[in-house]
Design a protein around this motif. Sequence first.
Motif, PDB file in Angstrom:
ATOM      1  N   ARG A  10       1.299  -1.317   0.009  1.00 41.85           N
ATOM      2  CA  ARG A  10       0.052  -0.171  -0.319  1.00 41.85           C
ATOM      3  C   ARG A  10       0.878   1.497   0.039  1.00 41.85           C
ATOM      4  O   ARG A  10       0.821   2.526  -0.754  1.00 41.85           O
ATOM      5  CB  ARG A  10      -0.863   0.072   1.476  1.00 41.85           C
ATOM      6  N   ASP A  11       1.381   1.418   0.561  1.00 44.14           N
ATOM      7  CA  ASP A  11       2.521   2.739   1.092  1.00 44.14           C
ATOM      8  C   ASP A  11       3.398   2.362  -0.413  1.00 44.14           C
ATOM      9  O   ASP A  11       4.163   3.803  -0.799  1.00 44.14           O
ATOM     10  CB  ASP A  11       3.562   2.222   2.168  1.00 44.14           C
ATOM     11  N   ARG A  14       2.348   3.830  -3.713  1.00 39.97           N
ATOM     12  CA  ARG A  14       1.883   5.899  -3.808  1.00 39.97           C
ATOM     13  C   ARG A  14       3.564   6.559  -3.951  1.00 39.97           C
ATOM     14  O   ARG A  14       3.602   7.213  -4.531  1.00 39.97           O
ATOM     15  CB  ARG A  14       1.808   6.066  -1.743  1.00 39.97           C
ATOM     16  N   TYR A  43      -3.349  -8.175  -6.948  1.00 38.39           N
ATOM     17  CA  TYR A  43      -2.997  -7.338  -5.540  1.00 38.39           C
ATOM     18  C   TYR A  43      -3.984  -5.925  -6.577  1.00 38.39           C
ATOM     19  O   TYR A  43      -2.961  -5.195  -7.662  1.00 38.39           O
ATOM     20  CB  TYR A  43      -2.095  -6.854  -5.213  1.00 38.39           C
ATOM     21  N   PRO A  45      -3.835  -1.736  -5.034  1.00 40.56           N
ATOM     22  CA  PRO A  45      -3.790  -1.014  -3.749  1.00 40.56           C
ATOM     23  C   PRO A  45      -5.148  -0.337  -4.061  1.00 40.56           C
ATOM     24  O   PRO A  45      -6.040  -0.049  -5.158  1.00 40.56           O
ATOM     25  CB  PRO A  45      -2.605   0.301  -4.874  1.00 40.56           C
ATOM     26  N   GLU A  46      -5.015   0.262  -2.176  1.00 41.38           N
ATOM     27  CA  GLU A  46      -6.166   0.474  -2.582  1.00 41.38           C
ATOM     28  C   GLU A  46      -6.348   2.385  -3.048  1.00 41.38           C
ATOM     29  O   GLU A  46      -7.571   2.508  -2.696  1.00 41.38           O
ATOM     30  CB  GLU A  46      -6.505   1.137  -0.566  1.00 41.38           C
ATOM     31  N   ASP A  47      -5.367   2.830  -3.036  1.00 36.42           N
ATOM     32  CA  ASP A  47      -5.449   4.379  -3.866  1.00 36.42           C
ATOM     33  C   ASP A  47      -4.833   3.835  -5.278  1.00 36.42           C
ATOM     34  O   ASP A  47      -3.958   4.846  -5.761  1.00 36.42           O
ATOM     35  CB  ASP A  47      -4.737   5.325  -2.875  1.00 36.42           C
TER      36      ASP A  47
END
Length: 52
Positions: A10-11, A14, A43, A45-47
């Motif tokens: 996730r990180d 970004r 997968y 990513p959420e964003d």
Amino acid sequence: MGGSQLAVLRDWARRPALPDTDDGHRLQTALDAFLDHARTHGYVPEDASNAA
């Protein structure tokens, strides 16, 4: 995938800045490969709108 792996993905999605050093470049290469592998296996990513 474990919670810590998901947090790293996730990180990294970004695209935070890493040091412009040999170690920073090696870490970037490793994290890119980790993210590419995770994406290949579903997968997202959420964003995702902010992902490179």
